[in-house]
Design a protein around this motif. Sequence first.
Motif, PDB file in Angstrom:
ATOM      1  N   MET A   1       0.835  -1.182   0.000  1.00  0.00           N
ATOM      2  CA  MET A   1       0.000   0.000   0.000  1.00  0.00           C
ATOM      3  C   MET A   1       0.884   1.252   0.000  1.00  0.00           C
ATOM      4  O   MET A   1       1.847   1.344   0.733  1.00  0.00           O
ATOM      5  CB  MET A   1      -0.886  -0.012   1.240  1.00  0.00           C
ATOM      6  CG  MET A   1      -1.799   1.169   1.313  1.00  0.00           C
ATOM      7  SD  MET A   1      -3.009   0.907   2.595  1.00  0.00           S
ATOM      8  CE  MET A   1      -2.816   2.406   3.499  1.00  0.00           C
ATOM      9  N   ASP A   7      -4.485  10.331  -3.103  1.00  0.00           N
ATOM     10  CA  ASP A   7      -5.382   9.336  -3.701  1.00  0.00           C
ATOM     11  C   ASP A   7      -5.303   9.313  -5.225  1.00  0.00           C
ATOM     12  O   ASP A   7      -5.355   8.250  -5.827  1.00  0.00           O
ATOM     13  CB  ASP A   7      -6.827   9.584  -3.262  1.00  0.00           C
ATOM     14  CG  ASP A   7      -7.056   9.290  -1.791  1.00  0.00           C
ATOM     15  OD1 ASP A   7      -6.205   8.603  -1.180  1.00  0.00           O
ATOM     16  OD2 ASP A   7      -8.081   9.748  -1.247  1.00  0.00           O
ATOM     17  N   VAL A  10      -2.169   7.343  -6.241  1.00  0.00           N
ATOM     18  CA  VAL A  10      -2.381   5.916  -5.970  1.00  0.00           C
ATOM     19  C   VAL A  10      -3.323   5.324  -7.009  1.00  0.00           C
ATOM     20  O   VAL A  10      -3.069   4.236  -7.544  1.00  0.00           O
ATOM     21  CB  VAL A  10      -2.928   5.707  -4.542  1.00  0.00           C
ATOM     22  CG1 VAL A  10      -3.291   4.244  -4.310  1.00  0.00           C
ATOM     23  CG2 VAL A  10      -1.904   6.180  -3.503  1.00  0.00           C
ATOM     24  N   LYS A  11      -4.396   6.041  -7.334  1.00  0.00           N
ATOM     25  CA  LYS A  11      -5.370   5.546  -8.322  1.00  0.00           C
ATOM     26  C   LYS A  11      -4.708   5.341  -9.684  1.00  0.00           C
ATOM     27  O   LYS A  11      -4.943   4.328 -10.350  1.00  0.00           O
ATOM     28  CB  LYS A  11      -6.533   6.526  -8.447  1.00  0.00           C
ATOM     29  CG  LYS A  11      -7.599   6.059  -9.398  1.00  0.00           C
ATOM     30  CD  LYS A  11      -8.742   7.058  -9.495  1.00  0.00           C
ATOM     31  CE  LYS A  11      -9.737   6.561 -10.533  1.00  0.00           C
ATOM     32  NZ  LYS A  11     -10.650   7.597 -10.957  1.00  0.00           N
ATOM     33  N   ASP A  12      -3.861   6.294 -10.101  1.00  0.00           N
ATOM     34  CA  ASP A  12      -3.154   6.143 -11.377  1.00  0.00           C
ATOM     35  C   ASP A  12      -2.278   4.897 -11.390  1.00  0.00           C
ATOM     36  O   ASP A  12      -2.270   4.144 -12.376  1.00  0.00           O
ATOM     37  CB  ASP A  12      -2.286   7.373 -11.659  1.00  0.00           C
ATOM     38  CG  ASP A  12      -3.090   8.583 -12.096  1.00  0.00           C
ATOM     39  OD1 ASP A  12      -4.281   8.421 -12.428  1.00  0.00           O
ATOM     40  OD2 ASP A  12      -2.514   9.693 -12.104  1.00  0.00           O
ATOM     41  N   TYR A  13      -1.538   4.653 -10.309  1.00  0.00           N
ATOM     42  CA  TYR A  13      -0.696   3.457 -10.232  1.00  0.00           C
ATOM     43  C   TYR A  13      -1.545   2.191 -10.257  1.00  0.00           C
ATOM     44  O   TYR A  13      -1.220   1.226 -10.948  1.00  0.00           O
ATOM     45  CB  TYR A  13       0.184   3.476  -8.977  1.00  0.00           C
ATOM     46  CG  TYR A  13       1.478   4.231  -9.178  1.00  0.00           C
ATOM     47  CD1 TYR A  13       2.572   3.618  -9.776  1.00  0.00           C
ATOM     48  CD2 TYR A  13       1.594   5.556  -8.786  1.00  0.00           C
ATOM     49  CE1 TYR A  13       3.744   4.310  -9.972  1.00  0.00           C
ATOM     50  CE2 TYR A  13       2.767   6.255  -8.982  1.00  0.00           C
ATOM     51  CZ  TYR A  13       3.843   5.626  -9.576  1.00  0.00           C
ATOM     52  OH  TYR A  13       5.004   6.316  -9.785  1.00  0.00           O
ATOM     53  N   GLU A  14      -2.643   2.176  -9.514  1.00  0.00           N
ATOM     54  CA  GLU A  14      -3.519   1.011  -9.489  1.00  0.00           C
ATOM     55  C   GLU A  14      -4.085   0.725 -10.880  1.00  0.00           C
ATOM     56  O   GLU A  14      -4.139  -0.434 -11.308  1.00  0.00           O
ATOM     57  CB  GLU A  14      -4.653   1.211  -8.482  1.00  0.00           C
ATOM     58  CG  GLU A  14      -4.191   1.139  -7.047  1.00  0.00           C
ATOM     59  CD  GLU A  14      -5.285   1.504  -6.047  1.00  0.00           C
ATOM     60  OE1 GLU A  14      -6.341   2.075  -6.452  1.00  0.00           O
ATOM     61  OE2 GLU A  14      -5.083   1.230  -4.854  1.00  0.00           O
ATOM     62  N   GLU A  15      -4.511   1.775 -11.593  1.00  0.00           N
ATOM     63  CA  GLU A  15      -5.049   1.601 -12.943  1.00  0.00           C
ATOM     64  C   GLU A  15      -3.983   1.076 -13.900  1.00  0.00           C
ATOM     65  O   GLU A  15      -4.260   0.210 -14.734  1.00  0.00           O
ATOM     66  CB  GLU A  15      -5.637   2.914 -13.455  1.00  0.00           C
ATOM     67  CG  GLU A  15      -6.930   3.292 -12.766  1.00  0.00           C
ATOM     68  CD  GLU A  15      -7.438   4.678 -13.156  1.00  0.00           C
ATOM     69  OE1 GLU A  15      -6.729   5.408 -13.907  1.00  0.00           O
ATOM     70  OE2 GLU A  15      -8.535   5.031 -12.694  1.00  0.00           O
ATOM     71  N   ASN A  16      -2.765   1.594 -13.796  1.00  0.00           N
ATOM     72  CA  ASN A  16      -1.676   1.117 -14.654  1.00  0.00           C
ATOM     73  C   ASN A  16      -1.351  -0.347 -14.378  1.00  0.00           C
ATOM     74  O   ASN A  16      -1.100  -1.127 -15.305  1.00  0.00           O
ATOM     75  CB  ASN A  16      -0.426   1.975 -14.465  1.00  0.00           C
ATOM     76  CG  ASN A  16      -0.571   3.343 -15.082  1.00  0.00           C
ATOM     77  OD1 ASN A  16      -1.402   3.558 -15.956  1.00  0.00           O
ATOM     78  ND2 ASN A  16       0.227   4.286 -14.614  1.00  0.00           N
ATOM     79  N   ILE A  17      -1.358  -0.737 -13.112  1.00  0.00           N
ATOM     80  CA  ILE A  17      -1.084  -2.130 -12.748  1.00  0.00           C
ATOM     81  C   ILE A  17      -2.192  -3.038 -13.272  1.00  0.00           C
ATOM     82  O   ILE A  17      -1.925  -4.102 -13.840  1.00  0.00           O
ATOM     83  CB  ILE A  17      -0.910  -2.271 -11.220  1.00  0.00           C
ATOM     84  CG1 ILE A  17       0.396  -1.594 -10.790  1.00  0.00           C
ATOM     85  CG2 ILE A  17      -0.935  -3.737 -10.795  1.00  0.00           C
ATOM     86  CD1 ILE A  17       0.532  -1.402  -9.293  1.00  0.00           C
ATOM     87  N   GLN A  18      -3.438  -2.620 -13.097  1.00  0.00           N
ATOM     88  CA  GLN A  18      -4.561  -3.433 -13.578  1.00  0.00           C
ATOM     89  C   GLN A  18      -4.532  -3.559 -15.096  1.00  0.00           C
ATOM     90  O   GLN A  18      -4.785  -4.627 -15.635  1.00  0.00           O
ATOM     91  CB  GLN A  18      -5.900  -2.832 -13.119  1.00  0.00           C
ATOM     92  CG  GLN A  18      -7.080  -3.713 -13.432  1.00  0.00           C
ATOM     93  CD  GLN A  18      -6.949  -5.116 -12.834  1.00  0.00           C
ATOM     94  OE1 GLN A  18      -6.595  -5.283 -11.688  1.00  0.00           O
ATOM     95  NE2 GLN A  18      -7.210  -6.126 -13.646  1.00  0.00           N
ATOM     96  N   LYS A  21      -1.928  -6.102 -16.006  1.00  0.00           N
ATOM     97  CA  LYS A  21      -2.417  -7.461 -15.729  1.00  0.00           C
ATOM     98  C   LYS A  21      -3.398  -7.915 -16.803  1.00  0.00           C
ATOM     99  O   LYS A  21      -3.312  -9.047 -17.287  1.00  0.00           O
ATOM    100  CB  LYS A  21      -3.095  -7.519 -14.364  1.00  0.00           C
ATOM    101  CG  LYS A  21      -2.160  -7.506 -13.198  1.00  0.00           C
ATOM    102  CD  LYS A  21      -2.965  -7.604 -11.905  1.00  0.00           C
ATOM    103  CE  LYS A  21      -2.099  -7.642 -10.685  1.00  0.00           C
ATOM    104  NZ  LYS A  21      -2.896  -7.736  -9.443  1.00  0.00           N
TER     105      LYS A  21
END
Length: 120
Positions: A1, A7, A10-18, A21
């Motif tokens: 985390m 936020d 963090v949201k940009d990183y989460e979207e890039n990771i998803q 995947k």
Amino acid sequence: MINTAADNIVKDYEENIQFAKTNESYWKGTALGTRIDLGTIKLSKENEQYRVEILVEFHNKPKRYNGFNDSEPIVETFEEYWLALTYNEKFKRWILVDVKDCYALNKEFIEGNDVVKSEF
């Protein structure tokens, strides 16, 4: 985390990771260090909150693979960004709130007596 970024970061990183995947791509590489130009610091206070902007160069060897380029080598890169941070009084820490690319940056801009280097 990630707890030292806002936020939106963090949201940009989460979207890039998803996205990676979903497309079955992955990253390989190594962080090598940074150069921080202390001579470029811009400090301000907005709405009772301190904000600092600073020029940082990231030195790394990153490569995104996607099944079509798996044999390509990992290449050393230098990437410059303006980082904006605000001070969170409640948690007593600086929070990353914005990252902006520095395109066509003059290399002399991040050299000199005000530049601090780190190596990993």
